[in-house]
Design an enzyme around this catalytic site. Structure first.
Site, mmCIF file in Angstrom:
data_model
loop_
_atom_site.group_PDB
_atom_site.id
_atom_site.type_symbol
_atom_site.label_atom_id
_atom_site.label_comp_id
_atom_site.label_asym_id
_atom_site.label_seq_id
_atom_site.Cartn_x
_atom_site.Cartn_y
_atom_site.Cartn_z
ATOM 1 N N THR A 1 23.484 -88.851 -32.512
ATOM 2 C CA THR A 1 23.663 -87.789 -33.500
ATOM 3 C C THR A 1 22.448 -86.865 -33.544
ATOM 4 O OG1 THR A 1 22.676 -89.181 -35.224
ATOM 5 C CG2 THR A 1 25.069 -89.301 -34.933
ATOM 6 N N ASP A 2 22.619 -85.711 -34.218
ATOM 7 C CA ASP A 2 21.477 -84.826 -34.440
ATOM 8 C C ASP A 2 21.413 -84.427 -35.910
ATOM 9 O OD1 ASP A 2 23.188 -82.672 -34.931
ATOM 10 O OD2 ASP A 2 22.950 -81.828 -32.927
ATOM 11 N N ALA A 3 20.442 -83.604 -36.234
ATOM 12 C CA ALA A 3 20.198 -83.260 -37.634
ATOM 13 C C ALA A 3 21.341 -82.471 -38.261
ATOM 14 C CB ALA A 3 18.882 -82.475 -37.772
#
Lengths: 155, 155, 155, 155
Positions: A24-26
């Site tokens: 995942t990312d921010a």
């Protein structure tokens, strides 16, 4: 009438992938480049299912696959803990390159409607064959081409 | 007559990227999915160069870019320690999505011919704008569109 | 009296790292494993600063560094767009292994107090030397040991 | 007398991980930072096995785990296509932090001696609990602590 997921998986190899923190990312969603990793896991497992190990092949014949083109359309994001189904199926097979059609689906969580699978992204990956030491292109080993083509692909 | 690199960088934003261990795979080359990371670093630095911070934007207006399509052709591999030049330039700009044309070049090492830059890969990235909480599409903030369009882009 | 950042960077090599989308996770912060990547970038740039290229070394002498132990304490998270300063300094140097002390600091944003640098994490990385084909341990080339030890390390 | 693998897995949660191209680096082996990803997959699956979903927890109580310290010793490298067994077991449990002992083993390939499992690396991960919005530390939800402690952990 077959559901979209049934149509996507007909004659395709399928592989389940779980979304972890690392993916995942921010934005709170799976980083888009990581679907290329998921696609490759499915291709690798497909080859393994056909009895083909890539490390073994490299040790034996000194060659390896190399990706020459990717094209992906992203429709919906996946999130942490989602369970995905990744598909892989040959679209075109030549002596020097293969084009693999792939897609990733979010599977319904427990308690959700089974038909609720959602297509997250889909695309195609073109792969060629090279000598590992020189990176010079060569013919894909016949063993692999016939395995990928002759296979009924139901897992 | 301009070299291929000069043509690729004309009117483009450019950003240098060094290849580290983390970027490579057991084939001895940069893992193809990682060029999407390099492309994104260039887009992010381009926005920063234009005075636009993505974390700031999200805090201020609650929106963020999301990638909706990628297409990349890979020509030559990069290796550990290579110094790359990544380009970014607007191909199409609409109210809801932008298509950015990008490429990665291997720069000549010290002592090599300056004109010896090699195009490693090139492609296009389509990005849209969404509300971060709902992931619903929205219009790209006018501030960004005008900055990207009005900019002469020479760094 | 020297600030904590001044103390951390005294006699240390330093390298700046920008936080991109690829580095973050759904917690909205940099994924902790990625600091090991940042640390390695700093070690690689340190070697490069000393005239040592790892790909070149491998081509020339057939050996490479391998990490044998890592230990990191995480104090504060970094976020998208943050600019970090990564430090590296030799703690112990033997013939077969090196222990490198490293830390990552968040640099003040524009307009913030210069002394406001915050230590995000710190730790130590032990690296050994192996023959690349056999993975058998060997002595670190004298050229590297003397370069790392004799260097004043100010960049 | 129990084998080293049997000792490592006694009272531990275990999770299998396959090595893909994405996990390797130009040294031909798994990039050391990626074992932290493998360790985290095992912890996540352990929580899932106990009925705890991290995305669900965050939606429900607004908190999440955060890693505060890692320590890993690397003994032997893994390669493409290797099948690993990752272990996880509580070493210390407090109200505000947990220390998890973890290891990764290379499982014997088909046709190899079953007792031939090799310990690739081992270490410990300390995790705390924070409010996701403020990153302020808090107490680990009692539900999680009792699940991790009271569980017999056999999968």
């Amino acid at each position: 009438m077959p559901s979209p997921l049934e149509q996507a998986t007909a004659d395709a190899f399928t592989w389940k992938v779980r979304v972890y923190w690392e993916d995942t990312d921010a934005g709170g969603i799976v980083f888009y480049a990581n679907y290329l990793k998921f696609f490759e896991r499915a291709r690798t497992e497909w080859l393994r299912h056909l009895g083909i190990g890539q490390q073994q092949l490299r040790d034996d014949v000194g060659g390896m696959f190399i990706v020459s083109a990717t094209q992906v359309n992203y429709h919906r994001p996946a999130r942490l803990d989602d369970l995905l189904l990744v598909t892989a199926r040959v679209r075109e097979a030549g002596r020097a390159s293969l084009t693999i059609e792939q897609s990733a689906w979010k599977l319904p969580a427990e308690g959700e409607e089974p038909g609720a699978a959602v297509c997250l992204c889909e695309g195609s990956i073109r792969i060629g064959w090279v000598q590992a030491d020189s990176m010079r292109p060569g013919r894909i080993p016949a063993q692999i081409l016939s395995a990928l083509s002759g296979e009924s692909l139901d897992t």
